[in-house]
Design a protein around this motif. Structure first.
Motif, mmCIF file in Angstrom:
data_model
loop_
_atom_site.group_PDB
_atom_site.id
_atom_site.type_symbol
_atom_site.label_atom_id
_atom_site.label_comp_id
_atom_site.label_asym_id
_atom_site.label_seq_id
_atom_site.Cartn_x
_atom_site.Cartn_y
_atom_site.Cartn_z
ATOM 1 N N HIS A 259 0.836 -1.204 0.000
ATOM 2 C CA HIS A 259 0.000 0.000 0.000
ATOM 3 C C HIS A 259 0.869 1.251 0.000
ATOM 4 C CE1 HIS A 259 -2.305 3.212 2.102
ATOM 5 N NE2 HIS A 259 -3.266 2.812 1.285
ATOM 6 N N HIS B 259 -13.974 0.076 4.307
ATOM 7 C CA HIS B 259 -13.439 -0.143 2.966
ATOM 8 C C HIS B 259 -14.508 -0.735 2.057
ATOM 9 C CE1 HIS B 259 -11.352 -2.655 -0.088
ATOM 10 N NE2 HIS B 259 -10.604 -1.576 -0.209
ATOM 11 N N GLY B 262 -17.102 1.570 0.858
ATOM 12 C CA GLY B 262 -16.622 2.646 -0.004
ATOM 13 C C GLY B 262 -16.333 3.942 0.741
ATOM 14 N N LEU B 263 -16.110 3.822 2.032
ATOM 15 C CA LEU B 263 -15.823 4.992 2.865
ATOM 16 C C LEU B 263 -14.316 5.216 2.961
ATOM 17 C CD1 LEU B 263 -18.662 5.532 3.635
ATOM 18 C CD2 LEU B 263 -18.285 4.187 5.716
ATOM 19 N N ALA B 264 -13.880 6.448 2.863
ATOM 20 C CA ALA B 264 -12.467 6.758 3.046
ATOM 21 C C ALA B 264 -12.208 7.053 4.520
ATOM 22 C CB ALA B 264 -12.065 7.955 2.197
ATOM 23 N N VAL B 265 -11.152 6.433 5.037
ATOM 24 C CA VAL B 265 -10.764 6.654 6.430
ATOM 25 C C VAL B 265 -9.397 7.331 6.427
ATOM 26 C CG1 VAL B 265 -10.274 5.542 8.644
ATOM 27 C CG2 VAL B 265 -11.991 4.547 7.113
ATOM 28 N N ALA B 267 -10.921 10.373 6.002
ATOM 29 C CA ALA B 267 -11.628 11.494 5.381
ATOM 30 C C ALA B 267 -13.132 11.468 5.672
ATOM 31 C CB ALA B 267 -11.370 11.491 3.872
ATOM 32 N N ASP B 268 -13.785 10.329 5.386
ATOM 33 C CA ASP B 268 -15.228 10.254 5.584
ATOM 34 C C ASP B 268 -15.607 9.921 7.020
ATOM 35 O OD1 ASP B 268 -15.488 10.689 2.877
ATOM 36 O OD2 ASP B 268 -15.533 8.541 2.398
ATOM 37 N N THR B 284 -4.564 -0.891 7.226
ATOM 38 C CA THR B 284 -4.584 0.202 6.250
ATOM 39 C C THR B 284 -5.920 0.903 6.345
ATOM 40 O OG1 THR B 284 -3.195 -1.095 4.771
ATOM 41 C CG2 THR B 284 -4.338 0.791 3.806
ATOM 42 N N SER B 328 -5.865 6.543 11.282
ATOM 43 C CA SER B 328 -7.288 6.269 11.070
ATOM 44 C C SER B 328 -8.222 7.262 11.780
ATOM 45 C CB SER B 328 -7.621 4.857 11.536
ATOM 46 O OG SER B 328 -7.552 4.776 12.943
#
Lengths: 329, 329
Positions: A259, B259, B262-265, B267-268, B284, B328
């Motif tokens: 990653h 993940h 579809g969520l960004a971690v 950010a979301d 990750t 995170s």
DNA sequence: CTGAAAGCGCTAACAG
DNA sequence: CTGTTAGCGCTTTCAG
């Protein structure tokens, strides 16, 4: 109030203390009515035989030692020990044995283990772990300590191991089947412990058979070493297209390194582990790995050790392994 | 050859067996020259005192029990037990005690533990785990089994715990400081175990203080329950913008669910754990979490138990916790 | 079929 | 300062 002894039970039941002992040990020639009276007294007084006295008289010890070899005890940051030990204890208790746990380090100081054995703190041990040297093993065998090997398979020993060679072959097969042509295995390269050797050799052999490149990179089973190995690989000129962690931790470390290197898994590189611990299902992407049935192996080991203690020679055993395909390869 | 006893040593050294005993136990009135002769004989014959005989005579047992409470033993798929137990054993051995391990399930069958204690297989125990009920505890105390609580803090007990409230407050603070306004904590909601209660209450209180929304979602400490909780949250109408796993496993499960959603971690959504096991560095994104010094706590617990066995009443202890900020949250 | 005697290996108490 | 005597709680002889 002082603890209740066998003589208290005898007095309460109106028999000699010997009779109580006979009842306890299931000796045949006891009148049924007497036995019932004794049993009632035992219940009434909540009597429990004194283990140390029994052990002293019988010159036999009902404690088994579960010895973990070769790693820094506080640094096994995966559930390996949990799984082995809880199955071990459950099985042992089922046979009337209790369990004590010992560690022997890589420095190889065997003295404390020897001392505890000679003090009759346990009657036999299962030696668990991948990094016991054969010199250490010979030393231990010299003590005539009843021993079963776990995760080793050496000649002239009773051992419980897994078919690492077949597991590794299945894994290589999978990588090749998904189009990989240049594989790297992260594993302690200089480790003479037999499962490392077995995995390394099976890996190289399988690569040769499939006509793909196979190389070895050093790791020490930790997450961090998997991460570093991956980075080292990509710092070099010809990075592989598949990386096999020698265990799940190293596979997970490699995954994280991929990653950070901007590599897509499995598109750019296939990554796998070895163990199939629960966390392998929850990495991103989930880890393709080989399941090792640690609990089953531990139960076998306990039964084998009990057989050895009874003077028998149980057969060594190699359990089969199965591939678990997930997302990473 | 039969094992060498104290009388063999005495004969070899030309003294009475009592003198050997005196030397062994460091009794004061022994002539230096005699002592040296005895010591030499002990070495020469490789003598080791028989533990069971000693225990029988001294009516005292030098084994400590490390009891893990409340979980399915084979299902603790994180290094919690590794860390607690290896520190426990090392500390105990340093004080001349050996260690046996026991499990008591959630079903609450305490009989085997009681029986082993009454058989004098161990002298006292540390009760480890978050799900011991107070009924179970009272039962155990009724046996006059010397006991130290680990990861509980109940009145009228000797306990070693951590400042979960402060740790949780620091975590909430962190989430709020990064702009979150609607937090959810994944935790066993109906669990009366004191660390759950402490974490839950501290969470709700901290949310109230900061004027943000705080809600509880059920989990059972497993990766899978963290994953499910996250999915349940996003299946609902008002998903939170921060999810706190009650431990690292649930945090990791939530991460993986994010993940898949579809969520960004981060950010979301911000996600955190609790424990700071090694794998928290390799998820990750890497998990923000609260470090619990399990090893230190285990060492304290052993020392406290030894004090209790000696008739003392050591102070209960609450160790401080520190926030580890990663990616995170 | 049941009871009395002996002793496992060790240490506490006393006497020498 | 050292040796003798007794006995921890239990089980294995061996007589009754």
């Amino acid at each position: 109030m002082p603890p209740v002894t066998l003589r208290d039970v005898a007095r309460h039941a109106g028999v000699s203390h010997q009779t109580v002992s006979n009842v306890l040990n299931g000796h045949p020639h006891v009148l049924a009515t007497t036995r019932d009276r004794v049993l009632a007294a035992i219940l009434a007084l909540d009597y429990h035989p004194h283990q140390a006295a029994k052990a002293l008289r019988e010159a036999r010890v009902t404690t088994l030692c579960c010895t973990f070899c070769g790693h820094d005890p506080e640094n096994i940051d995966d559930p390996y020990r949990n799984l082995v030990q809880s199955a071990f204890i459950a099985e042992a208790q089922g046979h009337g044995y209790s369990v004590t746990t010992a560690f022997i380090g890589e420095d190889g100081d065997l003295a404390p283990l020897r001392q505890r054995f000679l003090q009759r703190q346990f009657g036999g041990t299962v030696l668990v772990g991948t990094t016991l040297t054969s010199a250490q093993l010979r030393t231990i065998q010299g003590w005539s300590l009843p021993t079963v090997l776990f995760d080793h398979a050496l000649p002239d020993t009773v051992s419980i191991s897994a078919d690492y060679a077949a597991g590794m072959a299945a894994l290589v097969q999978r990588h090749v089947a998904t189009g990989r042509r240049h594989l790297a295995l992260i594993i302690p390269v200089a480790d003479p412990g037999s499962t490392s050797v077995e995995r390394r050799e099976a890996f190289l052999q399988a690569c040769a058979q499939h006509g793909v490149q196979g190389r070895l990179v050093d790791g020490d089973w930790s997450y961090a070493s998997g991460y570093r190995a991956m980075q080292a690989l990509w710092a070099g000129d010809h990075p592989p297209d598949a990386v096999l962690g020698g265990n799940d931790r190293m596979g997970t470390g490699a995954l994280r390194a991929a990653h950070d290197l901007g590599l897509a898994v499995p598109a750019d590189v296939g990554i796998s582990g070895f163990d199939d611990f629960q966390f392998a299902q929850f990495t991103t992407p989930a880890l393709t790995t080989v399941r090792i049935p640690h609990g089953d192996m531990a139960r076998h080991a306990v039964r084998a050790l009990i057989t050895v203690l009874g003077g028998g020679t149980p057969p060594s055993r190699v359990v089969p392994l199965s591939l678990t395909v997930r997302e990473s390869a």
